[in-house]
Each structure stands twice: as C-alpha cells, then as structure tokens.
Design a protein around this motif. Structure first.
Motif, mmCIF file in Angstrom:
data_model
loop_
_atom_site.group_PDB
_atom_site.id
_atom_site.type_symbol
_atom_site.label_atom_id
_atom_site.label_comp_id
_atom_site.label_asym_id
_atom_site.label_seq_id
_atom_site.Cartn_x
_atom_site.Cartn_y
_atom_site.Cartn_z
ATOM 1 N N ALA A 48 65.965 5.881 -37.829
ATOM 2 C CA ALA A 48 65.320 5.390 -36.613
ATOM 3 C C ALA A 48 65.439 6.423 -35.505
ATOM 4 O O ALA A 48 66.459 7.114 -35.387
ATOM 5 N N PRO A 49 64.401 6.560 -34.681
ATOM 6 C CA PRO A 49 64.482 7.508 -33.583
ATOM 7 C C PRO A 49 65.546 7.060 -32.584
ATOM 8 O O PRO A 49 65.812 5.863 -32.454
ATOM 9 N N PRO A 50 66.182 8.001 -31.916
ATOM 10 C CA PRO A 50 67.224 7.624 -30.963
ATOM 11 C C PRO A 50 66.641 6.823 -29.817
ATOM 12 O O PRO A 50 65.524 7.070 -29.366
ATOM 13 N N GLY A 51 67.389 5.822 -29.338
ATOM 14 C CA GLY A 51 66.943 5.048 -28.193
ATOM 15 C C GLY A 51 67.039 5.858 -26.922
ATOM 16 O O GLY A 51 67.691 6.910 -26.871
ATOM 17 N N ALA A 52 66.395 5.352 -25.870
ATOM 18 C CA ALA A 52 66.372 6.083 -24.601
ATOM 19 C C ALA A 52 67.770 6.281 -24.031
ATOM 20 O O ALA A 52 68.019 7.221 -23.290
ATOM 21 N N GLY A 53 68.704 5.373 -24.405
ATOM 22 C CA GLY A 53 70.056 5.471 -23.865
ATOM 23 C C GLY A 53 71.047 6.154 -24.773
ATOM 24 O O GLY A 53 72.242 6.136 -24.504
ATOM 25 N N SER A 54 70.581 6.776 -25.863
ATOM 26 C CA SER A 54 71.514 7.462 -26.761
ATOM 27 C C SER A 54 71.932 8.802 -26.167
ATOM 28 O O SER A 54 71.152 9.482 -25.509
ATOM 29 N N VAL A 55 73.185 9.165 -26.410
ATOM 30 C CA VAL A 55 73.742 10.424 -25.897
ATOM 31 C C VAL A 55 74.410 11.158 -27.054
ATOM 32 O O VAL A 55 75.152 10.550 -27.828
ATOM 33 N N SER A 56 74.132 12.444 -27.177
ATOM 34 C CA SER A 56 74.761 13.251 -28.227
ATOM 35 C C SER A 56 75.213 14.583 -27.656
ATOM 36 O O SER A 56 74.477 15.218 -26.902
ATOM 37 N N LEU A 57 76.407 14.990 -28.010
ATOM 38 C CA LEU A 57 76.910 16.323 -27.697
ATOM 39 C C LEU A 57 77.243 16.993 -29.015
ATOM 40 O O LEU A 57 77.966 16.429 -29.843
ATOM 41 N N ARG A 58 76.699 18.192 -29.232
ATOM 42 C CA ARG A 58 76.835 18.898 -30.490
ATOM 43 C C ARG A 58 77.597 20.207 -30.285
ATOM 44 O O ARG A 58 77.082 21.148 -29.681
ATOM 45 N N LEU B 5 77.777 17.234 -17.819
ATOM 46 C CA LEU B 5 76.919 17.774 -18.877
ATOM 47 C C LEU B 5 75.806 16.787 -19.221
ATOM 48 O O LEU B 5 74.646 17.161 -19.360
ATOM 49 N N VAL B 6 76.179 15.510 -19.368
ATOM 50 C CA VAL B 6 75.189 14.486 -19.717
ATOM 51 C C VAL B 6 74.165 14.328 -18.600
ATOM 52 O O VAL B 6 72.970 14.145 -18.850
ATOM 53 N N ALA B 7 74.624 14.424 -17.358
ATOM 54 C CA ALA B 7 73.723 14.285 -16.207
ATOM 55 C C ALA B 7 72.863 15.521 -15.994
ATOM 56 O O ALA B 7 71.913 15.485 -15.196
ATOM 57 N N GLY B 8 73.176 16.605 -16.667
ATOM 58 C CA GLY B 8 72.426 17.832 -16.480
ATOM 59 C C GLY B 8 72.811 18.592 -15.226
ATOM 60 O O GLY B 8 72.111 19.521 -14.809
ATOM 61 N N LEU B 9 73.944 18.216 -14.615
ATOM 62 C CA LEU B 9 74.420 18.908 -13.418
ATOM 63 C C LEU B 9 75.161 20.191 -13.783
ATOM 64 O O LEU B 9 75.429 21.030 -12.924
ATOM 65 N N LEU B 10 75.479 20.321 -15.061
ATOM 66 C CA LEU B 10 76.182 21.486 -15.576
ATOM 67 C C LEU B 10 75.659 21.761 -16.976
ATOM 68 O O LEU B 10 75.438 20.832 -17.747
ATOM 69 N N GLY B 11 75.438 23.010 -17.276
ATOM 70 C CA GLY B 11 74.968 23.369 -18.608
ATOM 71 C C GLY B 11 76.122 23.808 -19.494
ATOM 72 O O GLY B 11 77.098 24.394 -19.010
ATOM 73 N N PRO B 12 76.056 23.544 -20.795
ATOM 74 C CA PRO B 12 77.119 23.977 -21.698
ATOM 75 C C PRO B 12 77.101 25.487 -21.888
ATOM 76 O O PRO B 12 76.044 26.116 -21.841
ATOM 77 N N SER B 13 78.272 26.068 -22.095
ATOM 78 C CA SER B 13 78.345 27.494 -22.430
ATOM 79 C C SER B 13 77.850 27.737 -23.843
ATOM 80 O O SER B 13 77.303 28.792 -24.153
ATOM 81 N N SER B 14 78.043 26.742 -24.704
ATOM 82 C CA SER B 14 77.503 26.781 -26.063
ATOM 83 C C SER B 14 77.354 25.353 -26.549
ATOM 84 O O SER B 14 77.923 24.419 -25.980
ATOM 85 N N GLY B 15 76.548 25.159 -27.596
ATOM 86 C CA GLY B 15 76.261 23.832 -28.081
ATOM 87 C C GLY B 15 75.096 23.218 -27.331
ATOM 88 O O GLY B 15 74.431 23.880 -26.516
ATOM 89 N N GLU B 16 74.825 21.937 -27.577
ATOM 90 C CA GLU B 16 73.716 21.274 -26.905
ATOM 91 C C GLU B 16 74.051 19.823 -26.582
ATOM 92 O O GLU B 16 74.874 19.200 -27.243
ATOM 93 N N VAL B 17 73.386 19.329 -25.533
ATOM 94 C CA VAL B 17 73.534 17.951 -25.081
ATOM 95 C C VAL B 17 72.170 17.284 -25.190
ATOM 96 O O VAL B 17 71.166 17.833 -24.719
ATOM 97 N N GLU C 196 66.306 14.051 -26.568
ATOM 98 C CA GLU C 196 65.763 15.251 -25.933
ATOM 99 C C GLU C 196 66.889 16.096 -25.354
ATOM 100 O O GLU C 196 67.833 15.570 -24.767
ATOM 101 N N ARG C 197 66.751 17.392 -25.510
ATOM 102 C CA ARG C 197 67.792 18.292 -25.009
ATOM 103 C C ARG C 197 67.832 18.273 -23.486
ATOM 104 O O ARG C 197 66.794 18.321 -22.816
ATOM 105 N N VAL C 198 69.030 18.151 -22.939
ATOM 106 C CA VAL C 198 69.218 18.166 -21.488
ATOM 107 C C VAL C 198 69.172 19.614 -21.019
ATOM 108 O O VAL C 198 70.005 20.433 -21.402
ATOM 109 N N ARG C 199 68.189 19.916 -20.170
ATOM 110 C CA ARG C 199 67.996 21.296 -19.709
ATOM 111 C C ARG C 199 68.157 21.447 -18.208
ATOM 112 O O ARG C 199 67.996 22.538 -17.671
ATOM 113 N N GLY C 200 68.448 20.369 -17.527
ATOM 114 C CA GLY C 200 68.613 20.406 -16.078
ATOM 115 C C GLY C 200 68.954 19.015 -15.585
ATOM 116 O O GLY C 200 69.101 18.078 -16.378
#
Length: 274
Positions: A14-24, A69-81, A86-90
């Motif tokens: 199933a596609p992730p819901g709008a409220g799903s959060v993942s840090l990789r 990181l989840v709020a996009g107020l800070l970007g990861p040095s490596s990995g993805e949020v 959708e990837r958090v880019r800002g």
C-alpha cells in the motif's frame, strides 16, 4: 517470480499515507570552530500513518534535531527523510509544530492567536473561523476565547498553541517537550487531553519528552535514543489500547513493563528523566 501463463497477481504494498514518516540511515553533523560534532548517526525509523510515537533519551542526544529533520528545518548530512512517501527537501508547511513555550502574542486573544495560523496560510476566513470554533470546543477552551495570554494558565496557553498547530489539519504533528514547563497535575490533565485529541483527529504525532511515564502513557511506540551521537537503541511497543484512563493505565502491566525496559536501556543516564 511469475511463470509464463501464470495469471496470479502479486499484491503491491500500500502507498504510504500522508502522515507516514520515514528516516533512512540518517546522520547529522555540525561543523564547529574547534571540531565537528555528530548529532545523529544511522537513524532508521518508520512511523505509520496515524501512529503516536514518543522519543526519549538523555539531553543532547539529538531528539529535537530529529524533529527538525522531519519538519524540513534542517537537512540530513547523509541519508534521507520521507514524509508521506515524498523526500523532505525543505521546510514543510503542511505539518504542525508545538514547542515547549506556547509563544503566544500578548496583545492577541486566544482566538486571534489561533487565527494567526490562518492569516499566515491565507486560509478562507469563514473556514478558519469554523475550524477555530471546533478546536476551542475540542480542547476545552470554551469561555476563554477572548482572554489574553496573561489571563490564561500555562496549561490553557499550551491548549491555544495546540489549536494553532492543528488549525490546518496537519497530517503530522511534531511536539517538542510541550508540557515540560507545567506543574505535575496540569501535565497529567494535558496528557489526557492530548490522548483524546489524537484519537479524534487521527493525526500522526511525534513527541519528544524527558518523561518516561508520559511517553508510555501517550504513545503506541517509544523510541529510545543513546547519548550523542544519537542512535536508536531500541523501539518499545507499549501495547496499550488507544483510549487510556490515566490512573488505570499507570497500574497496567504493559505500562510497567514498558517503563521498566526504557529505564534499563537508559541505565545511569536516567537521572534527569521521570
């Protein structure tokens, strides 16, 4: 593997819901004048849509950094949020954020402090007023709509801040020690209210707290972090029903087991924690 002529359909996840959060495999490093500091390292976390997740750990382990990181107020040095797949880019303007201090404007009433969110987002005025009425009733602020912040108790001020964060129906609500400055009785009352509001709204919640009992009372799962550089030591499934009576929950074996395990994981660093 599908063989020729085989008509069996392999179900897709199933596609992730709008409220799903993942840090990789997320890491955050800060460059200082004297040396570089690693705040977070190797963070892997999945939060399901509509889940309440609490984060505990010693001071300085990167709990608040994780929320940024989840709020996009800070970007990861490596990995993805990822938020909603959708990837958090800002900075993400669709989330809600509640801080330790209510940060209300002293010259605006409770209602107008909540409506500040609507003004910034340019929400339709009629829809915003209707939503404010719903939230005021939901949070028990009826009768205090026109009160100024200095006329409100600390708990009421935090209710106003919570209404402001929920005004636009965010899929994810981030809470950074929102009840840390409240007295013990008011904090218990706010815990009970937050549990009810979460059940009514279905919003995904990530709560940072120094209180082990608060984390276990409110959350589906509790993420326990190590001292800096912050890593996830273990994730505890609390195993309580969604609707929780405060006094009864304190005596349940699931609650006792979860709080005991978290204290074991934190070991000697539990001194500043409840």
């Amino acid at each position: 593997m599908t063989m020729p002529g085989d008509t069996t359909t392999v179900p897709r996840p199933a596609p992730p819901g709008a409220g799903s959060v993942s840090l990789r495999d997320v890491a955050v490093r800060f460059r200082g004048k004297q040396r570089d500091v690693t705040a977070l390292s190797g963070i892997d976390l999945d939060v399901r849509d509509g889940e309440f997740t609490a984060i505990v750990g010693p001071s300085g382990c990167g709990k608040s950094t994780l929320l940024k990181l989840v709020a996009g107020l800070l970007g990861p040095s490596s990995g993805e949020v990822l938020l909603g797949g959708e990837r958090v880019r800002g900075p993400r303007h669709d989330i809600g954020y509640v801080f330790q201090r209510a940060a209300l404007l002293e010259w605006r009433s409770a209602r107008r402090n909540i409506l500040l969110q609507a003004e910034m987002r340019r929400m339709p005025a009629q829809d915003a007023r209707r939503r404010v009425d719903e939230l005021i009733e939901m949070t028990g602020l009826t009768g205090f709509e026109d009160a100024l912040p200095h006329e409100l108790s600390g708990g009421m001020q935090q209710r106003v801040a919570l209404c402001r964060a929920l005004l636009h129906r965010p899929p994810v609500l981030l809470m950074d020690e929102p009840f840390g400055a409240l007295d013990a009785l008011t904090r218990e009352q706010m815990n009970t209210e937050l549990n009810r509001i979460w059940r009514e709204t279905g919003t995904t919640v990530l709560l940072v707290t120094h209180s082990i009992s608060e984390a276990c009372y409110l959350a589906d799962r509790v993420v326990v972090m190590s001292p800096r550089p912050g890593t996830i030591t273990e994730t505890i499934e609390v195993g309580l029903p969604a609707e929780r009576d405060y006094t009864a929950t304190m005596g349940r074996p699931e609650f006792r087991d979860a709080t005991t395990r978290i204290r074991e994981l934190l070991g000697a660093v539990t001194a500043p924690l409840e």
